[in-house]
Design an enzyme around this catalytic site. Structure first.
Site, PDB file in Angstrom:
ATOM      1  N   GLY A   1       0.830  -1.204   0.000  1.00  0.00           N
ATOM      2  CA  GLY A   1       0.000   0.000   0.000  1.00  0.00           C
ATOM      3  C   GLY A   1       0.861   1.249   0.000  1.00  0.00           C
ATOM      4  O   GLY A   1       1.908   1.281   0.650  1.00  0.00           O
TER       5      GLY A   1
ATOM      6  N   HIS B   1      -1.258 -19.189  47.875  1.00  0.00           N
ATOM      7  CA  HIS B   1      -0.023 -19.857  48.319  1.00  0.00           C
ATOM      8  C   HIS B   1      -0.053 -21.309  47.858  1.00  0.00           C
ATOM      9  O   HIS B   1      -1.098 -21.952  47.977  1.00  0.00           O
ATOM     10  CB  HIS B   1       0.077 -19.800  49.841  1.00  0.00           C
ATOM     11  CG  HIS B   1       1.274 -20.530  50.375  1.00  0.00           C
ATOM     12  ND1 HIS B   1       2.541 -19.992  50.274  1.00  0.00           N
ATOM     13  CD2 HIS B   1       1.387 -21.747  50.957  1.00  0.00           C
ATOM     14  CE1 HIS B   1       3.399 -20.853  50.797  1.00  0.00           C
ATOM     15  NE2 HIS B   1       2.733 -21.931  51.229  1.00  0.00           N
TER      16      HIS B   1
HETATM   17  P1  FAD Z   1       4.917  -5.299  12.143  1.00  0.00           P
HETATM   18  O1  FAD Z   1       4.622  -6.447  13.004  1.00  0.00           O
HETATM   19  O2  FAD Z   1       6.304  -5.111  11.672  1.00  0.00           O
HETATM   20  O3  FAD Z   1       3.953  -5.429  10.895  1.00  0.00           O
HETATM   21  C1  FAD Z   1       3.987  -4.560   9.826  1.00  0.00           C
HETATM   22  C2  FAD Z   1       3.369  -5.245   8.619  1.00  0.00           C
HETATM   23  O4  FAD Z   1       3.210  -4.293   7.582  1.00  0.00           O
HETATM   24  C3  FAD Z   1       4.229  -6.358   8.053  1.00  0.00           C
HETATM   25  O5  FAD Z   1       3.428  -7.462   7.728  1.00  0.00           O
HETATM   26  C4  FAD Z   1       4.805  -5.745   6.802  1.00  0.00           C
HETATM   27  O6  FAD Z   1       5.135  -6.714   5.804  1.00  0.00           O
HETATM   28  C5  FAD Z   1       3.663  -4.855   6.367  1.00  0.00           C
HETATM   29  N1  FAD Z   1       4.028  -3.743   5.487  1.00  0.00           N
HETATM   30  C6  FAD Z   1       5.092  -2.912   5.572  1.00  0.00           C
HETATM   31  N2  FAD Z   1       5.020  -1.964   4.610  1.00  0.00           N
HETATM   32  C7  FAD Z   1       3.895  -2.206   3.905  1.00  0.00           C
HETATM   33  C8  FAD Z   1       3.276  -1.576   2.812  1.00  0.00           C
HETATM   34  N3  FAD Z   1       3.772  -0.469   2.248  1.00  0.00           N
HETATM   35  N4  FAD Z   1       2.135  -2.110   2.341  1.00  0.00           N
HETATM   36  C9  FAD Z   1       1.592  -3.219   2.893  1.00  0.00           C
HETATM   37  N5  FAD Z   1       2.133  -3.844   3.943  1.00  0.00           N
HETATM   38  C10 FAD Z   1       3.260  -3.337   4.444  1.00  0.00           C
HETATM   39  N6  FAD Z   1       7.462  -7.564  20.854  1.00  0.00           N
HETATM   40  C11 FAD Z   1       6.829  -7.944  21.969  1.00  0.00           C
HETATM   41  O7  FAD Z   1       5.986  -7.185  22.482  1.00  0.00           O
HETATM   42  N7  FAD Z   1       7.091  -9.135  22.572  1.00  0.00           N
HETATM   43  C12 FAD Z   1       8.010  -9.997  22.065  1.00  0.00           C
HETATM   44  O8  FAD Z   1       8.224 -11.060  22.619  1.00  0.00           O
HETATM   45  C13 FAD Z   1       8.703  -9.626  20.884  1.00  0.00           C
HETATM   46  N8  FAD Z   1       9.610 -10.449  20.345  1.00  0.00           N
HETATM   47  C14 FAD Z   1      10.240 -10.094  19.183  1.00  0.00           C
HETATM   48  C15 FAD Z   1      11.191 -10.950  18.657  1.00  0.00           C
HETATM   49  C16 FAD Z   1      11.849 -10.617  17.489  1.00  0.00           C
HETATM   50  C17 FAD Z   1      12.872 -11.560  16.919  1.00  0.00           C
HETATM   51  C18 FAD Z   1      11.527  -9.396  16.825  1.00  0.00           C
HETATM   52  C19 FAD Z   1      12.202  -9.028  15.535  1.00  0.00           C
HETATM   53  C20 FAD Z   1      10.590  -8.534  17.351  1.00  0.00           C
HETATM   54  C21 FAD Z   1       9.943  -8.864  18.547  1.00  0.00           C
HETATM   55  N9  FAD Z   1       9.008  -8.021  19.134  1.00  0.00           N
HETATM   56  C22 FAD Z   1       8.386  -8.381  20.288  1.00  0.00           C
HETATM   57  C23 FAD Z   1       8.658  -6.733  18.536  1.00  0.00           C
HETATM   58  C24 FAD Z   1       7.335  -6.874  17.755  1.00  0.00           C
HETATM   59  O9  FAD Z   1       7.481  -7.884  16.784  1.00  0.00           O
HETATM   60  C25 FAD Z   1       6.973  -5.555  17.120  1.00  0.00           C
HETATM   61  O10 FAD Z   1       6.914  -4.551  18.107  1.00  0.00           O
HETATM   62  C26 FAD Z   1       5.616  -5.648  16.439  1.00  0.00           C
HETATM   63  O11 FAD Z   1       5.607  -6.669  15.462  1.00  0.00           O
HETATM   64  C27 FAD Z   1       5.251  -4.322  15.786  1.00  0.00           C
HETATM   65  O12 FAD Z   1       3.987  -4.425  15.232  1.00  0.00           O
HETATM   66  P2  FAD Z   1       3.541  -3.530  14.014  1.00  0.00           P
HETATM   67  O13 FAD Z   1       2.155  -3.946  13.711  1.00  0.00           O
HETATM   68  O14 FAD Z   1       3.806  -2.114  14.300  1.00  0.00           O
HETATM   69  O15 FAD Z   1       4.511  -3.917  12.804  1.00  0.00           O
END
Ligand code: FAD
Ligand code: NAD
Length: 480
Positions: free
Chosen positions: A122, A449
């Site tokens: 998007g 407990h």
């Molecule tokens: P994201 O989950 O990154 O999702 C964004 C989505 O948008 C993706 O599917 C991407 O492909 C899509 N996208 C991007 N640009 C476009 C576009 N232009 N058009 C269409 N789609 C697009 N957080 C925790 O709270 N607990 C945990 O245990 C934890 N463990 C983690 C472990 C690892 C290894 C990593 C890398 C991260 C971890 N996190 C954890 C962090 C967590 O994953 C992120 O904070 C969270 O996923 C952010 O959510 P979001 O929806 O903002 O983005």
């Protein structure tokens, strides 16, 4: 002619999919556009969190911990194995199964709530038109737009990803065999969690951390205890280490780095680069877009996640604040509800953080050093798991819980935990704090407990100077 919706959500990670579902529950006509694809090219919902972050890492943390615990402590509890074998292929298959079940679960939720899902990229154009590219090319007109495109790993020039030997966190969830020697650049959350996974499975792990201070975002007392525990486990954490160069040759990586004692080299079989993540704004808006970014490249938003463009919101890792799935989900719900005319807010003062190592580390609210720096006088109470019956029975008595309460008002300002199941134990602390609890409120609550949560109760009693199960109850220390 462009399709018309009430709301377009770009990104179906935890922030985006939650916003889409909540908005649909409130009666909006919603479409969610996401470009995530699995290794086999299938579209999948859930973003980084479900596909390559929270969920797969926790699947590996859980099973590797079971393995290491059985191997290292089984005989102490009277569990003897003729042979305890690691089947890494099965462990990875379990992780993949959990991921695919959960991502398909989001698709079911979309269907149940009437959210339209489009697989594609998007791009935000003027007047809240979203252009979609991919298998489907189309434009969507919408009253509201929520940007939720998440974050991507930060790379290093001194250790460029090659997808084979030098990998990001996603690559580190896929090793087909346990690397005999593993290097990790960055001893932050990802470095510690994924370093722990492979260490438990038998890898020698060396973590190179640029900062002199270990886990600077955590309470200092917790960070000290964590470093002690990790060192005792055999994680080789080197602080103040700046990587100068990494060379891949003969199936290994040679890393040259510098610390206060000079230059050193390390040879490893795999190298994970885990030095943080940055907001994912690439291709998200037109080149001449007026969407404002802040100085770190995050989409600029106010406390209600409003961008500078009318009826355009941004949530999750794309905007300021901790990069945590639950923070993004709460923002998604807030925006969906505000669009629907409700006055919802996110309480940014009560965002729990967890590091899923062993022992687990968790906190909510302010650290003692932050309170000191702000000149807030508080009382501190601490209770060790060594004095908690359940922790002893589990054979996991390392660590403690620390409660910080305002000296004048008794309001709980921070709770810091290191020990068994602290990812769960931080929840009652967050609940108390979100109700504005005083320390006395926790003291007057009855805890079952024998449970680990009694350690929270006792830490709270320790603030007042009368923990029951400590040989020498410490008077709640006054910190000013
Ligand atoms: P994201 O989950 O990154 O999702 C964004 C989505 O948008 C993706 O599917 C991407 O492909 C899509 N996208 C991007 N640009 C476009 C576009 N232009 N058009 C269409 N789609 C697009 N957080 C925790 O709270 N607990 C945990 O245990 C934890 N463990 C983690 C472990 C690892 C290894 C990593 C890398 C991260 C971890 N996190 C954890 C962090 C967590 O994953 C992120 O904070 C969270 O996923 C952010 O959510 P979001 O929806 O903002 O983005
Ligand atoms: P992080 O910020 O937690 O840690 C990065 C570490 O790398 C820091 O300690 C930093 O000092 C160090 N560093 C930076 N540049 C370096 C360099 N050149 N050489 C050596 N060290 C360097 O980031 P992360 O571990 O990559 O995780 C990214 C985000 O994902 C975090 O913000 C975190 O909130 C989120 N995450 C959360 C969880 C969880 O909630 N349990 C798990 C994984 C990831």
């Amino acid at each position: 002619m462009a399709d018309r919706y009430d709301l377009v959500v770009i990104g179906a990670g935890p922030a985006g999919y939650t916003a889409a579902i909540r908005a649909a529950q409130l009666g909006l006509k919603v479409v969610c556009v996401d470009d995530w694809q699995t290794a086999s090219g299938e579209p999948a919902l859930g973003g980084t969190c479900l596909n390559a972050g929270c969920i797969p890492s926790k699947a590996l943390l859980e099973t590797s911990e079971l393995f290491a615990h059985a191997r290292d402590h089984g005989p102490t509890y009277g569990l003897k194995f003729k042979e305890l074998l690691l089947d890494l292929t099965a462990m990875l298959a379990h992780k993949d199964k959990v991921v695919s079940e959960l991502t398909r679960g989001i698709a079911t939720l979309f269907q149940a709530n009437g959210v339209t899902w489009i697989s594609g990229r998007g791009k935000l154009l003027p007047k809240n038109i979203v252009e979609i590219s991919g298998k489907i090319q189309q434009q969507i007109e919408s009253e509201y737009v929520i940007l939720a495109s998440g974050s991507v790993p930060v790379g290093l020039k001194s250790a460029p990803f090659d997808g084979q030997r030098i990998v990001d966190s996603q690559g580190a969830l896929e090793f087909k065999e346990v690397p005999p020697r593993l290097g990790v650049i960055g001893a932050g959350v990802i470095g510690l969690e994924l370093g722990s996974v492979w260490h438990r499975l038998g890898a020698e792990v060396v973590l190179l951390e640029a900062q002199e201070t270990f886990l600077s975002m955590a309470d200092e007392q917790i960070a000290r205890e964590a470093l002690k525990q990790f060192n005792a486990q055999g994680l080789d954490i080197r602080l103040g280490a700046r990587v100068l160069e990494s060379k891949v040759e003969n199936n290994s990586v040679t890393v040259r780095y510098q610390d206060k004692n000079g230059e050193h080299t390390e040879q490893v079989d795999k190298l994970i680069v885990a030095v943080g993540r940055r907001s994912n704004t690439a291709g998200l808006m037109a080149d001449d877009s007026k969407l404002l970014l802040d100085e770190w490249g995050f989409v600029h938003v106010d406390e209600y996640c409003r961008t500078n463009l009318p009826k355009v919101y941004a949530v999750g890792d794309l905007v300021r604040g901790p990069m945590l799935a639950h923070k993004g989900m709460e923002e998604g719900v807030m925006v969906a509800e505000r669009i629907s005319g409700r006055e919802t807010k996110v309480n940014y003062d009560v965002v729990p953080s967890v590091i899923y190592t062993h022992p687990e580390i968790a906190w909510v609210g302010k650290t003692e050093q932050a309170l000191k720096a702000a000149g807030t006088t508080c009382r501190s109470g601490m209770f060790p798991f060594a004095a908690n019956g359940r922790a002893r029975a589990m054979g996991q008595a390392a660590g403690f819980i620390k409660v910080l309460a305002d000296f004048h008002t008794d309001r709980v300002l921070g709770v810091h935990l290191i020990g068994p199941h602290c990812s769960e134990l931080v929840a009652p602390a967050a609940l108390a704090m979100s109700f504005g609890a005083s320390n006395e409120d926790i003291m007057l609550t009855m805890f079952a407990h024998p449970t680990l949560s009694e350690a929270l109760h006792e830490a709270s009693l320790a603030v007042a100077g009368h923990a029951i199960h400590m040989a020498q109850p410490r008077k709640g220390t006054i910190k000013q």
